[in-house]
Design a protein around this motif. Structure first.
Motif, PDB file in Angstrom:
ATOM      1  N   ARG B  19       0.835  -1.191   0.000  1.00  0.00           N
ATOM      2  CA  ARG B  19       0.000   0.000   0.000  1.00  0.00           C
ATOM      3  C   ARG B  19       0.874   1.247   0.000  1.00  0.00           C
ATOM      4  NH1 ARG B  19      -4.698   2.438   4.042  1.00  0.00           N
ATOM      5  NH2 ARG B  19      -2.904   3.086   5.310  1.00  0.00           N
ATOM      6  N   LEU B  20       0.651   2.072  -0.996  1.00  0.00           N
ATOM      7  CA  LEU B  20       1.363   3.343  -1.096  1.00  0.00           C
ATOM      8  C   LEU B  20       0.513   4.449  -0.474  1.00  0.00           C
ATOM      9  CD1 LEU B  20       2.667   3.193  -4.789  1.00  0.00           C
ATOM     10  CD2 LEU B  20       3.659   2.184  -2.714  1.00  0.00           C
ATOM     11  N   SER B  21       1.201   5.436   0.099  1.00  0.00           N
ATOM     12  CA  SER B  21       0.540   6.613   0.645  1.00  0.00           C
ATOM     13  C   SER B  21       1.125   7.863   0.019  1.00  0.00           C
ATOM     14  CB  SER B  21       0.720   6.683   2.159  1.00  0.00           C
ATOM     15  OG  SER B  21       0.147   5.570   2.796  1.00  0.00           O
ATOM     16  N   CYS B  22       0.334   8.914  -0.005  1.00  0.00           N
ATOM     17  CA  CYS B  22       0.792  10.206  -0.519  1.00  0.00           C
ATOM     18  C   CYS B  22       0.233  11.280   0.402  1.00  0.00           C
ATOM     19  CB  CYS B  22       0.299  10.400  -1.943  1.00  0.00           C
ATOM     20  SG  CYS B  22       0.532  12.060  -2.614  1.00  0.00           S
ATOM     21  N   ALA B  23       1.110  11.903   1.169  1.00  0.00           N
ATOM     22  CA  ALA B  23       0.698  12.933   2.115  1.00  0.00           C
ATOM     23  C   ALA B  23       0.734  14.295   1.435  1.00  0.00           C
ATOM     24  CB  ALA B  23       1.616  12.917   3.323  1.00  0.00           C
ATOM     25  N   ALA B  24      -0.371  15.015   1.526  1.00  0.00           N
ATOM     26  CA  ALA B  24      -0.495  16.319   0.881  1.00  0.00           C
ATOM     27  C   ALA B  24      -0.416  17.431   1.918  1.00  0.00           C
ATOM     28  CB  ALA B  24      -1.816  16.406   0.135  1.00  0.00           C
ATOM     29  N   SER B  25       0.178  18.532   1.519  1.00  0.00           N
ATOM     30  CA  SER B  25       0.240  19.695   2.392  1.00  0.00           C
ATOM     31  C   SER B  25       0.328  20.953   1.545  1.00  0.00           C
ATOM     32  CB  SER B  25       1.450  19.610   3.335  1.00  0.00           C
ATOM     33  OG  SER B  25       2.657  19.562   2.603  1.00  0.00           O
ATOM     34  N   GLY B  26      -0.044  22.083   2.154  1.00  0.00           N
ATOM     35  CA  GLY B  26       0.093  23.372   1.477  1.00  0.00           C
ATOM     36  C   GLY B  26      -1.039  23.740   0.544  1.00  0.00           C
ATOM     37  N   PHE B  27      -2.080  22.905   0.483  1.00  0.00           N
ATOM     38  CA  PHE B  27      -3.250  23.225  -0.336  1.00  0.00           C
ATOM     39  C   PHE B  27      -4.456  22.500   0.247  1.00  0.00           C
ATOM     40  CE2 PHE B  27      -3.849  19.254  -2.769  1.00  0.00           C
ATOM     41  CZ  PHE B  27      -2.636  18.630  -2.588  1.00  0.00           C
ATOM     42  N   SER B  28      -5.638  22.860  -0.223  1.00  0.00           N
ATOM     43  CA  SER B  28      -6.858  22.259   0.272  1.00  0.00           C
ATOM     44  C   SER B  28      -7.090  20.924  -0.434  1.00  0.00           C
ATOM     45  CB  SER B  28      -8.039  23.206   0.027  1.00  0.00           C
ATOM     46  OG  SER B  28      -9.230  22.643   0.532  1.00  0.00           O
ATOM     47  N   PHE B  29      -6.563  19.869   0.156  1.00  0.00           N
ATOM     48  CA  PHE B  29      -6.543  18.538  -0.466  1.00  0.00           C
ATOM     49  C   PHE B  29      -7.927  18.096  -0.933  1.00  0.00           C
ATOM     50  CE2 PHE B  29      -4.924  14.378  -1.273  1.00  0.00           C
ATOM     51  CZ  PHE B  29      -5.806  13.443  -0.735  1.00  0.00           C
ATOM     52  N   SER B  30      -8.944  18.354  -0.130  1.00  0.00           N
ATOM     53  CA  SER B  30     -10.283  17.852  -0.439  1.00  0.00           C
ATOM     54  C   SER B  30     -10.927  18.528  -1.647  1.00  0.00           C
ATOM     55  CB  SER B  30     -11.197  18.025   0.787  1.00  0.00           C
ATOM     56  OG  SER B  30     -11.296  19.389   1.128  1.00  0.00           O
ATOM     57  N   ASP B  31     -10.301  19.560  -2.179  1.00  0.00           N
ATOM     58  CA  ASP B  31     -10.849  20.285  -3.326  1.00  0.00           C
ATOM     59  C   ASP B  31     -10.409  19.727  -4.677  1.00  0.00           C
ATOM     60  OD1 ASP B  31     -10.859  23.647  -1.892  1.00  0.00           O
ATOM     61  OD2 ASP B  31     -12.378  22.063  -1.904  1.00  0.00           O
ATOM     62  N   TYR B  32      -9.434  18.805  -4.672  1.00  0.00           N
ATOM     63  CA  TYR B  32      -8.804  18.434  -5.935  1.00  0.00           C
ATOM     64  C   TYR B  32      -8.855  16.933  -6.226  1.00  0.00           C
ATOM     65  CZ  TYR B  32      -6.864  23.127  -5.853  1.00  0.00           C
ATOM     66  OH  TYR B  32      -6.716  24.488  -5.824  1.00  0.00           O
ATOM     67  N   GLY B  33      -9.024  16.630  -7.511  1.00  0.00           N
ATOM     68  CA  GLY B  33      -8.830  15.273  -7.967  1.00  0.00           C
ATOM     69  C   GLY B  33      -7.366  14.894  -7.823  1.00  0.00           C
ATOM     70  N   MET B  34      -7.123  13.605  -7.583  1.00  0.00           N
ATOM     71  CA  MET B  34      -5.768  13.125  -7.362  1.00  0.00           C
ATOM     72  C   MET B  34      -5.486  11.922  -8.251  1.00  0.00           C
ATOM     73  SD  MET B  34      -4.412  15.158  -5.100  1.00  0.00           S
ATOM     74  CE  MET B  34      -2.941  14.211  -4.711  1.00  0.00           C
ATOM     75  N   PHE B  35      -4.208  11.674  -8.483  1.00  0.00           N
ATOM     76  CA  PHE B  35      -3.812  10.671  -9.465  1.00  0.00           C
ATOM     77  C   PHE B  35      -2.565   9.918  -9.016  1.00  0.00           C
ATOM     78  CE2 PHE B  35      -6.557  12.569 -12.626  1.00  0.00           C
ATOM     79  CZ  PHE B  35      -6.679  13.867 -12.154  1.00  0.00           C
ATOM     80  N   TRP B  36      -2.430   8.693  -9.514  1.00  0.00           N
ATOM     81  CA  TRP B  36      -1.185   7.943  -9.434  1.00  0.00           C
ATOM     82  C   TRP B  36      -0.668   7.743 -10.854  1.00  0.00           C
ATOM     83  CZ3 TRP B  36       1.458   7.120  -5.086  1.00  0.00           C
ATOM     84  CH2 TRP B  36       0.766   7.150  -3.858  1.00  0.00           C
ATOM     85  N   VAL B  37       0.618   7.976 -11.022  1.00  0.00           N
ATOM     86  CA  VAL B  37       1.301   7.794 -12.309  1.00  0.00           C
ATOM     87  C   VAL B  37       2.566   7.000 -12.012  1.00  0.00           C
ATOM     88  CG1 VAL B  37       2.468   8.959 -14.231  1.00  0.00           C
ATOM     89  CG2 VAL B  37       0.419   9.984 -13.198  1.00  0.00           C
ATOM     90  N   ARG B  38       2.925   6.079 -12.877  1.00  0.00           N
ATOM     91  CA  ARG B  38       4.139   5.306 -12.632  1.00  0.00           C
ATOM     92  C   ARG B  38       5.101   5.406 -13.810  1.00  0.00           C
ATOM     93  NH1 ARG B  38       1.851  -0.968 -12.683  1.00  0.00           N
ATOM     94  NH2 ARG B  38       1.352  -1.076 -14.927  1.00  0.00           N
ATOM     95  N   GLN B  39       6.350   5.088 -13.507  1.00  0.00           N
ATOM     96  CA  GLN B  39       7.407   5.148 -14.523  1.00  0.00           C
ATOM     97  C   GLN B  39       8.339   3.969 -14.307  1.00  0.00           C
ATOM     98  OE1 GLN B  39       9.819   8.788 -14.515  1.00  0.00           O
ATOM     99  NE2 GLN B  39       9.903   8.676 -16.747  1.00  0.00           N
ATOM    100  N   ALA B  40       8.258   2.993 -15.189  1.00  0.00           N
ATOM    101  CA  ALA B  40       9.159   1.851 -15.118  1.00  0.00           C
ATOM    102  C   ALA B  40      10.588   2.311 -15.399  1.00  0.00           C
ATOM    103  CB  ALA B  40       8.720   0.789 -16.124  1.00  0.00           C
ATOM    104  N   PRO B  41      11.571   1.571 -14.912  1.00  0.00           N
ATOM    105  CA  PRO B  41      12.971   1.991 -15.090  1.00  0.00           C
ATOM    106  C   PRO B  41      13.313   2.260 -16.552  1.00  0.00           C
ATOM    107  CG  PRO B  41      12.846   0.158 -13.559  1.00  0.00           C
ATOM    108  CD  PRO B  41      11.462   0.332 -14.108  1.00  0.00           C
ATOM    109  N   GLY B  42      13.785   3.463 -16.835  1.00  0.00           N
ATOM    110  CA  GLY B  42      14.188   3.841 -18.183  1.00  0.00           C
ATOM    111  C   GLY B  42      13.056   4.043 -19.167  1.00  0.00           C
ATOM    112  N   LYS B  43      11.826   4.059 -18.671  1.00  0.00           N
ATOM    113  CA  LYS B  43      10.660   4.167 -19.558  1.00  0.00           C
ATOM    114  C   LYS B  43       9.907   5.479 -19.343  1.00  0.00           C
ATOM    115  CE  LYS B  43      11.315  -0.004 -21.161  1.00  0.00           C
ATOM    116  NZ  LYS B  43      11.795  -0.198 -22.558  1.00  0.00           N
TER     117      LYS B  43
END
Lengths: 107, 122
Positions: B19-43
């Motif tokens: 399970r991955l987590s992403c802690a947000a700060s400095g903005f109103s987190f509940s106002d925004y859509g959020m995303f996960w993006v990945r990058q395989a090695p060298g890709k």
């Protein structure tokens, strides 16, 4: 799925030269196309959103244009710090997709 | 200053979960859509999943559909990615990102985290 095809894949450029990167979409996406810069070992950074809107703090030498299926990122007067990989990204339709990237190297 | 900080990556065997987590700060987190993006090695970059600000709208790449679950806790300003039945091809640097428009579930990703590395290997 909307496929984004970037060209060229790689470009070796002299400082102060103009750079043009093209992104072609397999379907019309209006202006839902964004550009990012990614330097080695860094996360991507937004440069241009909605085809032509410069993101806050981005140097004015970066500009974008296009709509529909063809888009362009232009770097006027390339600087050494601009060495990076550039990606286009469409948010018109799920699945969201990215272009394959264009690596810009400084000669 | 808006900031996203991912955690939870590591090395895991095929078939296991993470399970991955992403802690947000400095903005109103509940106002925004959020995303996960990945990058395989060298890709290049690959969108993984999206979640609307109230969790009412979710989206997944076909490559992870049925295995990964995106969620968020607006009270804790945290985004999650539950990754089950992991495969070697899930090996990548996983970034969280936010959309730049209040209320939007799409749009340009204006803030990215630094990424957390996931390695799936026997």
């Amino acid at each position: 799925e909307i496929v984004l095809t970037q060209s060229p894949d790689f470009q070796s450029v002299t400082p102060k030269e103009k750079v043009t990167i093209t992104c072609r979409a397999s379907q019309r996406i209006g202006t839902s196309l964004h550009w990012y810069q990614q330097k080695p070992d860094q996360s991507p950074k937004l440069l241009i959103r909605y085809a032509s809107q410069s993101f806050s703090g981005v140097p004015s030498r970066f500009s974008g244009s296009g709509s529909g299926t063809e888009f362009t990122l232009t770097i006027d007067s390339l600087e050494v710090e601009d060495a990076a990989t550039y990606y286009c990204h469409q948010t018109s339709t799920l699945p969201l997709t990215f272009g394959g990237g264009t690596k810009v190297e400084i000669k | 200053e808006a900031q996203l900080v991912e955690s939870g990556g590591g090395q895991v065997q095929p078939g296991r979960s993470l399970r991955l987590s992403c802690a947000a700060s400095g903005f109103s987190f509940s106002d925004y859509g959020m995303f996960w993006v990945r990058q395989a090695p060298g890709k290049g970059l690959e969108w993984v999943a999206s979640i609307s600000r109230n969790s009412g709208s979710l989206g997944y790449a076909d490559s992870v559909k049925g295995r990964f679950i995106i969620s968020r806790d607006n009270a804790k300003n945290t985004l999650y990615l539950q990754m089950n039945s992991l495969r070697t091809e899930d090996t990548a640097l996983y970034y969280c990102a936010k959309t730049g428009m209040v209320g939007a579930t799409r749009g340009a990703f204006d803030i990215w985290g630094q990424g957390t590395k996931v390695t799936v290997s026997a």
